[in-house]
Design an enzyme around this catalytic site. Sequence first.
Site, short mmCIF file in Angstrom:
data_model
loop_
_atom_site.label_atom_id
_atom_site.label_comp_id
_atom_site.label_asym_id
_atom_site.label_seq_id
_atom_site.Cartn_x
_atom_site.Cartn_y
_atom_site.Cartn_z
N HIS A 88 18.88 64.28 -44.21
CA HIS A 88 17.84 65.12 -44.80
C HIS A 88 16.83 64.28 -45.58
O HIS A 88 15.61 64.51 -45.51
CB HIS A 88 18.50 66.17 -45.71
CG HIS A 88 17.55 67.12 -46.34
ND1 HIS A 88 17.25 67.09 -47.68
CD2 HIS A 88 16.80 68.12 -45.82
CE1 HIS A 88 16.37 68.04 -47.95
NE2 HIS A 88 16.08 68.67 -46.84
N PHE A 113 -0.06 58.86 -53.57
CA PHE A 113 1.37 59.02 -53.32
C PHE A 113 2.16 58.57 -54.55
O PHE A 113 2.27 57.38 -54.84
CB PHE A 113 1.79 58.18 -52.11
CG PHE A 113 3.19 58.42 -51.66
CD1 PHE A 113 3.49 59.48 -50.83
CD2 PHE A 113 4.21 57.57 -52.04
CE1 PHE A 113 4.79 59.70 -50.39
CE2 PHE A 113 5.51 57.78 -51.62
CZ PHE A 113 5.81 58.85 -50.79
N ARG A 127 12.35 54.50 -62.76
CA ARG A 127 10.95 54.56 -62.34
C ARG A 127 10.18 55.71 -63.01
O ARG A 127 9.00 55.89 -62.77
CB ARG A 127 10.88 54.68 -60.82
CG ARG A 127 11.25 53.37 -60.15
CD ARG A 127 11.74 53.54 -58.72
NE ARG A 127 12.07 52.25 -58.13
CZ ARG A 127 13.17 51.54 -58.40
NH1 ARG A 127 14.05 51.99 -59.27
NH2 ARG A 127 13.39 50.37 -57.83
#
EC number: 2.5.1.78
Length: 154
Positions: A88, A113, A127
């Site tokens: 997935h 993005f 992050r």
Amino acid sequence: MNKIEGHVIGTDLKIGIVVSRFNDFITSKLLSGAEDTLLRHGVKADDIDVAWVPGAFEIPLIAKKMAETKKYDAVITLGTVIRGATSHYDYVCNEAAKGIAASSMSTGVPVIFGVLTTDTIEQAVERAGTKAGNKGAEAAAAAIEMANLTRSLQ
């Protein structure tokens, strides 16, 4: 030789942000980083619109819709896809990336993005404002630069 580049002054820019609710404990931090960076670079709070979508797969459609309005100088996409035990992850990452890129190319509006694609939750946390900086903030800086660069080429 002429050098063409954007700058990171956000005065007079209108920015759209599309954020995934899935993994919102991460995406909310990405959004905070993006908003903080936009404001620090001169974008007014009233010139930032945020649209929430269910997941990363839904980001491209709303990013494209926002870009098509021509109301925004750039659109930032923020999401987090964390690898699981099935394929997935690969489908969502690939289609989100393709759709986001296509949104930018088909509208001529920079669509940035800012979707994290990580193997672990820890990598995503790193992050989103810890060890590896805040990728939402980086996406916002890229949006400002690309919006200004695009304007300079019109």
